[in-house]
Write a protein that holds these residues in place. Structure first.
Motif, PDB file in Angstrom:
ATOM      1  N   LEU A   1       0.798  -1.089   0.409  1.00 24.06           N
ATOM      2  CA  LEU A   1      -0.261   0.117   0.377  1.00 24.06           C
ATOM      3  C   LEU A   1       0.836   1.079   0.593  1.00 24.06           C
ATOM      4  CD1 LEU A   1      -2.842  -0.724   2.792  1.00 24.06           C
ATOM      5  CD2 LEU A   1      -2.822  -0.839   0.018  1.00 24.06           C
ATOM      6  N   LEU A   2       1.646   1.237   0.717  1.00 26.15           N
ATOM      7  CA  LEU A   2       2.642   2.330   0.896  1.00 26.15           C
ATOM      8  C   LEU A   2       3.207   2.386  -0.004  1.00 26.15           C
ATOM      9  CD1 LEU A   2       3.782   2.180   4.862  1.00 26.15           C
ATOM     10  CD2 LEU A   2       2.697   4.348   3.233  1.00 26.15           C
ATOM     11  N   SER A   3       4.239   1.897  -0.767  1.00 24.68           N
ATOM     12  CA  SER A   3       5.175   2.080  -2.161  1.00 24.68           C
ATOM     13  C   SER A   3       4.095   2.042  -3.264  1.00 24.68           C
ATOM     14  CB  SER A   3       5.509   0.142  -2.514  1.00 24.68           C
ATOM     15  OG  SER A   3       6.698   0.569  -3.286  1.00 24.68           O
ATOM     16  N   SER A   4       2.795   2.192  -3.186  1.00 23.36           N
ATOM     17  CA  SER A   4       1.735   2.966  -4.599  1.00 23.36           C
ATOM     18  C   SER A   4       1.442   4.031  -3.529  1.00 23.36           C
ATOM     19  CB  SER A   4       0.814   2.200  -4.589  1.00 23.36           C
ATOM     20  OG  SER A   4       0.186   2.190  -5.594  1.00 23.36           O
ATOM     21  N   TYR A   5       1.333   3.657  -2.730  1.00 19.59           N
ATOM     22  CA  TYR A   5       1.289   5.486  -2.762  1.00 19.59           C
ATOM     23  C   TYR A   5       2.379   6.647  -2.940  1.00 19.59           C
ATOM     24  CZ  TYR A   5       0.532   9.186   0.902  1.00 19.59           C
ATOM     25  OH  TYR A   5       0.885  10.640   1.963  1.00 19.59           O
ATOM     26  N   LEU A   6       4.002   6.455  -1.696  1.00 21.83           N
ATOM     27  CA  LEU A   6       4.616   6.736  -2.237  1.00 21.83           C
ATOM     28  C   LEU A   6       5.727   6.747  -3.621  1.00 21.83           C
ATOM     29  CD1 LEU A   6       6.071   5.166   0.662  1.00 21.83           C
ATOM     30  CD2 LEU A   6       5.496   7.967   0.918  1.00 21.83           C
ATOM     31  N   ASN A   7       5.120   6.648  -4.747  1.00 20.82           N
ATOM     32  CA  ASN A   7       5.361   6.285  -5.850  1.00 20.82           C
ATOM     33  C   ASN A   7       4.866   7.006  -6.751  1.00 20.82           C
ATOM     34  OD1 ASN A   7       7.920   5.187  -5.444  1.00 20.82           O
ATOM     35  ND2 ASN A   7       7.167   2.843  -5.252  1.00 20.82           N
ATOM     36  N   HIS A   8       3.731   7.280  -6.554  1.00 22.40           N
ATOM     37  CA  HIS A   8       1.936   7.544  -7.354  1.00 22.40           C
ATOM     38  C   HIS A   8       1.530   8.341  -6.633  1.00 22.40           C
ATOM     39  CE1 HIS A   8       3.403   4.272  -9.817  1.00 22.40           C
ATOM     40  NE2 HIS A   8       3.600   3.339  -9.373  1.00 22.40           N
ATOM     41  N   ALA A   9       1.573   8.577  -5.541  1.00 18.98           N
ATOM     42  CA  ALA A   9       0.410   9.560  -5.238  1.00 18.98           C
ATOM     43  C   ALA A   9       1.004  10.786  -3.824  1.00 18.98           C
ATOM     44  CB  ALA A   9      -1.288   9.110  -5.397  1.00 18.98           C
ATOM     45  N   PRO A  10       2.174  10.545  -3.295  1.00 20.20           N
ATOM     46  CA  PRO A  10       2.607  11.518  -2.457  1.00 20.20           C
ATOM     47  C   PRO A  10       1.667  12.149  -1.556  1.00 20.20           C
ATOM     48  CG  PRO A  10       3.841  11.788  -4.096  1.00 20.20           C
ATOM     49  CD  PRO A  10       3.096  10.970  -4.357  1.00 20.20           C
ATOM     50  N   ASP A  11       1.752  13.196  -2.547  1.00 22.95           N
ATOM     51  CA  ASP A  11       0.181  14.706  -2.318  1.00 22.95           C
ATOM     52  C   ASP A  11      -1.115  13.896  -2.475  1.00 22.95           C
ATOM     53  OD1 ASP A  11       0.116  13.956  -5.445  1.00 22.95           O
ATOM     54  OD2 ASP A  11       0.457  16.402  -5.528  1.00 22.95           O
TER      55      ASP A  11
ATOM     56  N   TYR B   1      16.900  23.146  -5.512  1.00 22.49           N
ATOM     57  CA  TYR B   1      16.165  23.008  -4.532  1.00 22.49           C
ATOM     58  C   TYR B   1      14.970  22.277  -5.168  1.00 22.49           C
ATOM     59  CZ  TYR B   1      18.677  25.451  -1.117  1.00 22.49           C
ATOM     60  OH  TYR B   1      19.601  26.588  -0.511  1.00 22.49           O
ATOM     61  N   GLU B   2      14.665  21.147  -4.518  1.00 26.07           N
ATOM     62  CA  GLU B   2      13.069  20.315  -4.035  1.00 26.07           C
ATOM     63  C   GLU B   2      12.181  20.898  -4.093  1.00 26.07           C
ATOM     64  OE1 GLU B   2      11.682  18.829  -7.128  1.00 26.07           O
ATOM     65  OE2 GLU B   2      13.606  19.174  -8.797  1.00 26.07           O
ATOM     66  N   GLY B   3      10.498  20.083  -3.143  1.00 27.82           N
ATOM     67  CA  GLY B   3      10.210  21.191  -2.442  1.00 27.82           C
ATOM     68  C   GLY B   3       9.030  19.347  -1.915  1.00 27.82           C
ATOM     69  N   TYR B   4       8.894  19.188  -0.432  1.00 28.69           N
ATOM     70  CA  TYR B   4       7.076  18.589  -0.276  1.00 28.69           C
ATOM     71  C   TYR B   4       6.249  19.740  -0.330  1.00 28.69           C
ATOM     72  CZ  TYR B   4      10.302  15.203   1.341  1.00 28.69           C
ATOM     73  OH  TYR B   4      11.361  14.263   1.019  1.00 28.69           O
ATOM     74  N   LYS B   5       5.212  19.158  -0.474  1.00 21.78           N
ATOM     75  CA  LYS B   5       4.139  19.827  -0.981  1.00 21.78           C
ATOM     76  C   LYS B   5       3.433  19.985   0.873  1.00 21.78           C
ATOM     77  CE  LYS B   5       2.952  18.380  -5.514  1.00 21.78           C
ATOM     78  NZ  LYS B   5       1.863  18.882  -6.343  1.00 21.78           N
ATOM     79  N   PRO B   6       2.318  20.993   1.173  1.00 24.51           N
ATOM     80  CA  PRO B   6       1.447  20.512   2.643  1.00 24.51           C
ATOM     81  C   PRO B   6       1.398  19.525   2.236  1.00 24.51           C
ATOM     82  CG  PRO B   6       1.439  22.947   2.450  1.00 24.51           C
ATOM     83  CD  PRO B   6       2.316  22.313   0.632  1.00 24.51           C
ATOM     84  N   TYR B   7       1.400  18.663   3.477  1.00 25.36           N
ATOM     85  CA  TYR B   7       1.150  16.954   3.862  1.00 25.36           C
ATOM     86  C   TYR B   7       0.907  16.066   2.408  1.00 25.36           C
ATOM     87  CZ  TYR B   7      -1.780  20.822   6.039  1.00 25.36           C
ATOM     88  OH  TYR B   7      -2.506  20.918   7.472  1.00 25.36           O
ATOM     89  N   GLU B   8       2.060  16.195   2.218  1.00 21.89           N
ATOM     90  CA  GLU B   8       2.934  15.003   1.275  1.00 21.89           C
ATOM     91  C   GLU B   8       3.746  13.855   2.460  1.00 21.89           C
ATOM     92  OE1 GLU B   8       6.183  14.514  -2.467  1.00 21.89           O
ATOM     93  OE2 GLU B   8       5.214  16.790  -1.843  1.00 21.89           O
TER      94      GLU B   8
ATOM     95  N   GLY C   1       6.627  10.883   7.225  1.00 22.34           N
ATOM     96  CA  GLY C   1       6.582  11.766   7.506  1.00 22.34           C
ATOM     97  C   GLY C   1       5.512  12.439   7.241  1.00 22.34           C
ATOM     98  N   PHE C   2       5.229  13.832   7.267  1.00 22.73           N
ATOM     99  CA  PHE C   2       4.697  15.292   6.510  1.00 22.73           C
ATOM    100  C   PHE C   2       4.823  16.100   7.043  1.00 22.73           C
ATOM    101  CE2 PHE C   2       1.035  13.617   9.086  1.00 22.73           C
ATOM    102  CZ  PHE C   2       0.140  14.750   9.675  1.00 22.73           C
ATOM    103  N   PHE C   3       4.634  17.449   6.256  1.00 26.27           N
ATOM    104  CA  PHE C   3       4.472  18.390   6.352  1.00 26.27           C
ATOM    105  C   PHE C   3       3.166  19.790   7.060  1.00 26.27           C
ATOM    106  CE2 PHE C   3       9.572  18.318   6.053  1.00 26.27           C
ATOM    107  CZ  PHE C   3       9.844  18.007   7.119  1.00 26.27           C
ATOM    108  N   PRO C   4       2.943  20.716   7.175  1.00 21.86           N
ATOM    109  CA  PRO C   4       1.689  21.790   7.176  1.00 21.86           C
ATOM    110  C   PRO C   4       1.956  22.229   6.066  1.00 21.86           C
ATOM    111  CG  PRO C   4       2.600  22.132   9.036  1.00 21.86           C
ATOM    112  CD  PRO C   4       3.732  20.723   8.601  1.00 21.86           C
ATOM    113  N   ALA C   5       3.281  22.552   5.563  1.00 25.00           N
ATOM    114  CA  ALA C   5       3.488  23.276   5.318  1.00 25.00           C
ATOM    115  C   ALA C   5       4.506  23.656   4.040  1.00 25.00           C
ATOM    116  CB  ALA C   5       4.115  25.272   5.347  1.00 25.00           C
TER     117      ALA C   5
END
Length: 288
Positions: A14-24, A106-113, A133-137
């Protein structure tokens, strides 16, 4: 034990599919709706992720057990300030430049990614719990891209998984793999580290580092870079030179790290007087 192995396999799939295809997959609006009921942001994220995985944690006993055993210790709301105060983040500025097929930016994580933020946690009963993990911003992090694909980064995952090898390093440190120089920077700042030798095979990465990052290191005089293959260097130089501590970081993740890890462990056995450590070793050992 068979049920635990099945649970591990199901969760990893489940996590592999989520992180590789739709982390946001999870949005700020969805989080906002759920926290109105009085739960925390972190718990709201867990509920949403379970629902998007198709788990019925109210009516299905198996799904409820999976949620209880895995999601609570797996999901973490991270503090932006903790990582922004990291010495490397505070002191090293990343320009947007390209040399050959390598690009520094620089790359970035979206909020809640969601993203992997630490080594896999293995429980006494055999459960293997990834750390997400995830960040709120939005969170920006340094990266090296190879032909447009992210290859090397300094993210919370690198920061957390290198804490122990940084703390333990002493004397003359040898590190296989340069990356963005995070490990070299952190150990060079230690009073009990005299020298840091970095072995890296990618000439473009070495040039990016020497031209744009190394001049920002306060302890640059401690650092020597060797352009060589890690295993060839290990076979020919570990007997000739005196190293107190060896840190290996040659892989992108567990999937491409197992064989390289096992090769270096063979070399380690030939040098009992030298301390060796490995990036994400705990995670790799879960698959061996």
């Amino acid at each position: 034990m068979e049920q635990i192995r099945q649970d591990n396999h199901k969760l990893f799939a489940l996590l592999s599919s989520y992180l590789n295809h739709a982390p946001d997959l999870i949005s700020e609006a969805e989080i906002g709706e759920i926290v109105q009921s009085g739960v925390s942001v972190e718990y709201a994220f867990k509920l949403l992720l379970a629902a998007k995985f198709g788990l019925d944690i109210l009516e299905n006993p198996g799904d409820k057990e999976l949620f209880h055993h895995y999601f609570d210790p797996m999901i973490h709301l991270l503090d932006l300030g903790v990582y922004e105060q990291n010495p490397y983040y505070r002191n090293i500025r990343i320009p947007s430049v390209r040399i050959g097929s390598s690009e520094l930016k620089y790359e970035g994580y979206k909020p809640y990614e969601g993203f992997v933020c630490n080594d896999i946690l293995q429980t006494a009963e055999g459960r293997q719990i990834p750390q997400i993990g995830f960040f709120p911003a939005e969170f920006k992090y340094p990266a090296v891209l190879e032909q447009g694909r992210i290859w090397m980064t300094v993210t919370p995952n690198e920061i957390e998984t290198m804490k122990e090898p940084i703390t333990d390093a002493f004397g003359h440190v040898l590190t296989f793999g340069l990356g963005l120089g995070y490990y070299a920077y952190m150990v060079s700042e230690k009073d009990n580290v005299d020298r840091v030798t970095i072995v890296e095979i990618n000439e473009d990465v070495i040039q990016l580092f020497q031209e744009h990052l190394l001049p920002q290191f306060k302890q640059a005089k401690k650092i020597q870079i060797v352009h060589a293959d890690a295993f060839e260097y290990a076979r020919t130089h570990l007997d000739q030179d005196s190293y107190d501590y060896v840190f290996t970081d040659l892989w992108h993740d567990v999937s491409d790290g197992i064989d390289l890890y096992l090769q270096m462990k063979q070399i380690e056995r030939q040098h009992p007087g030298t301390r060796f450590s490995y990036w994400i070793e705990k995670s790799i050992q879960c698959y061996i």
